[in-house]
Write an enzyme that holds these catalytic residues in place. Sequence first.
Site, PDB file in Angstrom:
ATOM      1  N   ASP A  10      -9.650   8.561  -2.048  1.00  0.00           N
ATOM      2  CA  ASP A  10      -8.863  10.049  -1.938  1.00  0.00           C
ATOM      3  C   ASP A  10      -7.253   9.556  -2.499  1.00  0.00           C
ATOM      4  OD1 ASP A  10      -8.627   8.833   0.365  1.00  0.00           O
ATOM      5  OD2 ASP A  10      -8.356  10.327   1.658  1.00  0.00           O
ATOM      6  N   ASP A  15      -3.807   4.028  -0.701  1.00  0.00           N
ATOM      7  CA  ASP A  15      -4.863   3.952  -1.712  1.00  0.00           C
ATOM      8  C   ASP A  15      -4.315   3.881  -3.288  1.00  0.00           C
ATOM      9  OD1 ASP A  15      -5.385   6.994  -0.050  1.00  0.00           O
ATOM     10  OD2 ASP A  15      -7.111   6.642  -1.123  1.00  0.00           O
TER      11      ASP A  15
HETATM   12  C1  BDR Z   1      -6.405   6.093   6.120  1.00  0.00           C
HETATM   13  O1  BDR Z   1      -6.504   8.064   5.942  1.00  0.00           O
HETATM   14  C2  BDR Z   1      -5.372   8.343   4.664  1.00  0.00           C
HETATM   15  O2  BDR Z   1      -4.680   9.046   5.042  1.00  0.00           O
HETATM   16  C3  BDR Z   1      -5.145   7.597   4.082  1.00  0.00           C
HETATM   17  O3  BDR Z   1      -4.818   6.638   2.708  1.00  0.00           O
HETATM   18  C4  BDR Z   1      -6.190   5.936   4.354  1.00  0.00           C
HETATM   19  O4  BDR Z   1      -7.054   5.788   4.059  1.00  0.00           O
HETATM   20  C5  BDR Z   1      -5.538   6.252   7.436  1.00  0.00           C
HETATM   21  O5  BDR Z   1      -6.241   6.686   8.399  1.00  0.00           O
HETATM   22 CA    CA Z   2      -7.760   6.827   1.863  1.00  0.00          CA
END
Ligand code: BDR
Ligand code: CA
Length: 308
Positions: A10, A15
Site C-alpha cells: 500500500d 513500503d
Molecule cells: C504499517 O502501517 C502502514 O502505515 C505502514 O506502511 C506499515 O505497513 C505499520 O503499522
Molecule cells: Ca505498508
Amino acid sequence: KMKHIIMDVDTGHDDAVAIALAGGLNDEIIIDGFIATAGNQIREYTLENTLNLTEALEMEAPVFAGSIGPLLRDRVLAGNIHGANGFEGPVFEKRKKKECMGNGIRWAIDHVLSHPGEITFVSVGPWTDLAVCLKSDERFASSLKEIVLMGGAVDHPGNVTPSAEFNVFADPEAAEIVFDSGVPITFFPLDVTLKLLLTQEVLDKVKKLPESRYKNIFLASMGFYVPSLLKAHGEMPAMHDPCTIAYLYDPSIFKYSYRPISVETKGDKTYGKTIGGKEDKNSTTKMAVDVDTDKFWALFFKAVKNLV
Ligand code: BDR
Ligand code: CA
C-alpha cells in the site's frame, strides 16, 4: 538461492523502502509482480505511488491493482501519517509505466498455481488480497512456499488503537483467514519493527552518498515522514515494511519465536488485536521478536549502492 516473491503493497513511505531494498538486492530476490492495495491511502493512490517508484528505480516487475478496501469492515486509511497522496515528499516525473491490465488477485493465484512451492507472498499493507487468494482456490495455500507479513502487535500496544496495529486493524477478517491458512508464516509485528527506527546518523550517511536513483527519493520521502511521525508518535519512523525483505535476504538479522496467533474480530475495544499463544515449536507461525539494527542498516546501504 533466488527467491521469487509477489509483493503486495500500500505504497507509503516504509513500503517504498521495502520496495527499494528488494530492488537493490536483486542478486537473490526476484519480484515477479506487485499488487497495490488500499491501505495507507486509497488504491488509486497506492497504485500510482507503486508505478512512480518502480519506474524511477528502473524496476521492471509488473504492477497490478489489488483490493479497493477490506473484506467486511469500513475502509480505514492512514493519510494522517503518509499524507494526502499516501507517499508525500518525493516528486516524480510524468510516468510512462502503466499498470498491468487484469485483476492482481487473479494473476497471483494463476502465478502461484503454475509455480508450486516456489513463490513467497509478501504483504506489507492490509492483507485483503492474500485472504481473497486463499479463499478463491484451495490449491493456493498448498502451492505457496511461504507467507511473509508486516503487521500485528502481540506483546506490544497497537499504533491505531491501544491494541491493534494498522495493517491488521484495516482488515481483521482478512488477517484471521491468513493466520488460519496453515501456510508457513513469518511475520513482523510492532514488537520488533518499533526496535528498528530511522536515525539521524543514517540520514546523514545517506546525504553523503554519491547521487543515485534512490538517494533523492529516500531523502525527500523522509523529509515528510520524519516530521509526520515525530508529530503523531513522538519518535523517528520505524522501518516496518523493510523487515520483510531484509528477512528474506538474511534471516539472521532477526530473532524469532514460534507461536500460534489469532485475531480478535468481535471485540469493540480490541477489534484487530493479534493474540499470541504460548511458544510452540510446532506452530507454523514464526514471529520476529528482535532485530540486529546494525546488520539491517548495513544491508540497506548495500542495496542503496546497487540502485545507482
Ligand atoms: C504499517 O502501517 C502502514 O502505515 C505502514 O506502511 C506499515 O505497513 C505499520 O503499522
Ligand atoms: Ca505498508
